[in-house]
Motif scaffolding. Structure first.
Motif, PDB file in Angstrom:
ATOM      1  N   GLY A 275       0.782  -1.231   0.000  1.00  0.00           N
ATOM      2  CA  GLY A 275       0.000   0.000   0.000  1.00  0.00           C
ATOM      3  C   GLY A 275       0.812   1.279   0.000  1.00  0.00           C
ATOM      4  O   GLY A 275       0.251   2.378  -0.114  1.00  0.00           O
ATOM      5  N   SER A 276       2.139   1.173   0.106  1.00  0.00           N
ATOM      6  CA  SER A 276       2.991   2.361   0.081  1.00  0.00           C
ATOM      7  C   SER A 276       3.274   2.778  -1.361  1.00  0.00           C
ATOM      8  O   SER A 276       3.241   1.960  -2.274  1.00  0.00           O
ATOM      9  N   TRP A 277       3.571   4.055  -1.544  1.00  0.00           N
ATOM     10  CA  TRP A 277       3.881   4.561  -2.875  1.00  0.00           C
ATOM     11  C   TRP A 277       5.334   4.248  -3.232  1.00  0.00           C
ATOM     12  O   TRP A 277       6.227   4.353  -2.392  1.00  0.00           O
ATOM     13  N   THR A 278       5.548   3.877  -4.471  1.00  0.00           N
ATOM     14  CA  THR A 278       6.895   3.602  -4.970  1.00  0.00           C
ATOM     15  C   THR A 278       6.956   3.983  -6.444  1.00  0.00           C
ATOM     16  O   THR A 278       6.019   4.565  -6.979  1.00  0.00           O
ATOM     17  N   GLY A 279       8.054   3.670  -7.112  1.00  0.00           N
ATOM     18  CA  GLY A 279       8.177   3.964  -8.533  1.00  0.00           C
ATOM     19  C   GLY A 279       9.420   4.778  -8.854  1.00  0.00           C
ATOM     20  O   GLY A 279      10.144   5.245  -7.960  1.00  0.00           O
ATOM     21  N   ILE A 280       9.670   4.930 -10.136  1.00  0.00           N
ATOM     22  CA  ILE A 280      10.854   5.641 -10.610  1.00  0.00           C
ATOM     23  C   ILE A 280      10.878   7.070 -10.093  1.00  0.00           C
ATOM     24  O   ILE A 280      11.895   7.541  -9.551  1.00  0.00           O
ATOM     25  N   ASP A 281       9.781   7.793 -10.264  1.00  0.00           N
ATOM     26  CA  ASP A 281       9.753   9.203  -9.848  1.00  0.00           C
ATOM     27  C   ASP A 281      10.024   9.356  -8.357  1.00  0.00           C
ATOM     28  O   ASP A 281      10.774  10.245  -7.940  1.00  0.00           O
ATOM     29  N   LYS A 282       9.417   8.506  -7.546  1.00  0.00           N
ATOM     30  CA  LYS A 282       9.614   8.610  -6.104  1.00  0.00           C
ATOM     31  C   LYS A 282      11.066   8.345  -5.730  1.00  0.00           C
ATOM     32  O   LYS A 282      11.656   9.059  -4.904  1.00  0.00           O
ATOM     33  N   GLU A 283      11.666   7.313  -6.331  1.00  0.00           N
ATOM     34  CA  GLU A 283      13.057   6.991  -6.003  1.00  0.00           C
ATOM     35  C   GLU A 283      14.010   8.096  -6.442  1.00  0.00           C
ATOM     36  O   GLU A 283      14.993   8.385  -5.748  1.00  0.00           O
ATOM     37  N   VAL A 284      13.744   8.701  -7.588  1.00  0.00           N
ATOM     38  CA  VAL A 284      14.596   9.809  -8.047  1.00  0.00           C
ATOM     39  C   VAL A 284      14.522  10.967  -7.060  1.00  0.00           C
ATOM     40  O   VAL A 284      15.547  11.522  -6.642  1.00  0.00           O
ATOM     41  N   VAL A 285      13.314  11.348  -6.677  1.00  0.00           N
ATOM     42  CA  VAL A 285      13.149  12.474  -5.748  1.00  0.00           C
ATOM     43  C   VAL A 285      13.756  12.151  -4.380  1.00  0.00           C
ATOM     44  O   VAL A 285      14.430  12.999  -3.775  1.00  0.00           O
ATOM     45  N   ASP A 286      13.548  10.933  -3.903  1.00  0.00           N
ATOM     46  CA  ASP A 286      14.115  10.547  -2.603  1.00  0.00           C
ATOM     47  C   ASP A 286      15.641  10.625  -2.614  1.00  0.00           C
ATOM     48  O   ASP A 286      16.266  11.082  -1.640  1.00  0.00           O
ATOM     49  N   GLU A 287      16.249  10.185  -3.715  1.00  0.00           N
ATOM     50  CA  GLU A 287      17.708  10.198  -3.797  1.00  0.00           C
ATOM     51  C   GLU A 287      18.242  11.618  -3.922  1.00  0.00           C
ATOM     52  O   GLU A 287      19.260  11.967  -3.306  1.00  0.00           O
ATOM     53  N   VAL A 288      17.562  12.456  -4.683  1.00  0.00           N
ATOM     54  CA  VAL A 288      17.957  13.865  -4.784  1.00  0.00           C
ATOM     55  C   VAL A 288      17.874  14.525  -3.409  1.00  0.00           C
ATOM     56  O   VAL A 288      18.790  15.258  -2.996  1.00  0.00           O
ATOM     57  N   ALA A 289      16.798  14.265  -2.691  1.00  0.00           N
ATOM     58  CA  ALA A 289      16.634  14.847  -1.355  1.00  0.00           C
ATOM     59  C   ALA A 289      17.748  14.391  -0.423  1.00  0.00           C
ATOM     60  O   ALA A 289      18.291  15.176   0.362  1.00  0.00           O
ATOM     61  N   ARG A 290      18.099  13.113  -0.495  1.00  0.00           N
ATOM     62  CA  ARG A 290      19.163  12.574   0.366  1.00  0.00           C
ATOM     63  C   ARG A 290      20.493  13.240   0.059  1.00  0.00           C
ATOM     64  O   ARG A 290      21.215  13.652   0.979  1.00  0.00           O
ATOM     65  N   ARG A 291      20.810  13.375  -1.214  1.00  0.00           N
ATOM     66  CA  ARG A 291      22.112  13.939  -1.588  1.00  0.00           C
ATOM     67  C   ARG A 291      22.208  15.436  -1.300  1.00  0.00           C
ATOM     68  O   ARG A 291      23.284  15.942  -0.984  1.00  0.00           O
ATOM     69  N   MET A 292      21.085  16.143  -1.434  1.00  0.00           N
ATOM     70  CA  MET A 292      21.115  17.589  -1.269  1.00  0.00           C
ATOM     71  C   MET A 292      20.758  18.038   0.139  1.00  0.00           C
ATOM     72  O   MET A 292      20.899  19.215   0.473  1.00  0.00           O
ATOM     73  N   GLY A 293      20.283  17.121   0.963  1.00  0.00           N
ATOM     74  CA  GLY A 293      19.899  17.494   2.315  1.00  0.00           C
ATOM     75  C   GLY A 293      18.567  18.212   2.386  1.00  0.00           C
ATOM     76  O   GLY A 293      18.334  19.014   3.295  1.00  0.00           O
ATOM     77  N   CYS A 294      17.682  17.925   1.429  1.00  0.00           N
ATOM     78  CA  CYS A 294      16.362  18.569   1.413  1.00  0.00           C
ATOM     79  C   CYS A 294      15.352  17.780   2.234  1.00  0.00           C
ATOM     80  O   CYS A 294      15.496  16.583   2.416  1.00  0.00           O
ATOM     81  N   THR A 295      14.311  18.470   2.659  1.00  0.00           N
ATOM     82  CA  THR A 295      13.105  17.818   3.145  1.00  0.00           C
ATOM     83  C   THR A 295      12.062  18.041   2.064  1.00  0.00           C
ATOM     84  O   THR A 295      11.666  19.180   1.806  1.00  0.00           O
TER      85      THR A 295
END
Length: 264
Positions: free
Chosen positions: A44-64
């Motif tokens: 039931g959780s959201w996943t997919g290419i777009d989510k993983e790209v955004v999550d990784e960008v946030a991790r690398r840049m220190g964004c919330t």
């Protein structure tokens, strides 16, 4: 002692400066459900290419980055009105560039999916156009490249295009035969073929070889400054160069389709 205090103060200043420039604060990102790009997993959780790209960008840049899910039409209204800071898998157009900067991360291709009830004799775009009993479904506000957009304009003039609010609504229309065809990029029809049982369909590639579309993050010009947008661009570029994008694509598509998405 004085020298040591001065050194500590200098280090604190440097640390504070790095923190100020090392993150991108709190951003609101809108996702839309579409095939392998963004979908619900078995739990039931959201996943997919777009989510993983955004999550990784946030991790690398220190964004919330705060995620929301909505229809594409409402996302554009939110971007225009300043209520959304960024969105995903966006095709750049002159209108969209007025309120957002697009940072590419994938290359897609549009296909026409034919329902199982479409006669086998319909093999080409001319065959489909000639049969006035056939209708095609699209998602409202989507762009499909110059070739297909021109063709859809022709079909709209004949009253043969149905515009659905979102991808799930379009799928429902297609599966029950309300429309005999639908537009889909590869990350849409690939997931349909993975269903159990898979949806019976024919995937038709009628566009010229170079008629691909480039998708990317769109960052609000109102809320994301040019320097931060450039950091997004550098981060995406690094993810492509170190193989991260390829690995993300391969988790949701087969290796062949994943490789195609990197052709931008």
């Amino acid at each position: 002692m004085l020298a040591r205090l001065i050194l500590c103060a200098a280090l604190l200043c440097l640390t504070g400066t790095a923190g100020a420039h090392g993150d991108c604060g709190h951003l609101r990102s809108a996702f839309y459900e579409y095939g392998a790009l963004y979908y619900k997993a078995a739990d039931g959780s959201w996943t997919g290419i777009d989510k993983e790209v955004v999550d990784e960008v946030a991790r690398r840049m220190g964004c919330t980055i705060e995620p929301t899910t909505d229809s594409r039409v409402r996302i554009w209204a939110g971007m225009n009105g300043g209520n959304i800071d960024m969105s995903v898998s966006t095709v750049s157009t002159p209108e969209r560039e007025k309120f957002g900067r697009v940072i590419p991360y994938l290359s897609e291709r549009n296909y026409v999916l034919l329902h199982q009830n479409v006669p086998a004799e319909v093999r080409s775009i001319d065959d489909f156009t000639a049969d006035h009993g056939l209708r095609i479904g699209v998602i409202k506000s989507f762009r499909h490249g110059k070739f297909y957009d021109a063709w859809l304009t022709q079909l709209r003039a004949q009253g043969r295009v149905y515009e659905a609010a979102d991808y799930p609504a379009l799928l429902r229309l297609f599966k029950v035969g309300r429309v005999q065809a639908m537009m889909s990029i590869s990350s849409g029809w690939y997931q349909l073929k993975q269903e159990k049982p898979p949806t019976p369909l024919r995937v038709m590639d009628w566009a010229p070889p170079k008629d691909s579309v480039i998708g990317g993050l769109i960052l609000s010009r109102q809320h994301v400054d040019e320097a931060t947008a450039e950091r997004f661009s550098q981060t995406i570029r690094a993810m492509r160069e170190d193989g991260t994008l390829k690995r993300i694509f391969e988790r949701h598509l087969n290796a062949e389709l994943a490789a195609r998405l990197l052709n931008y």
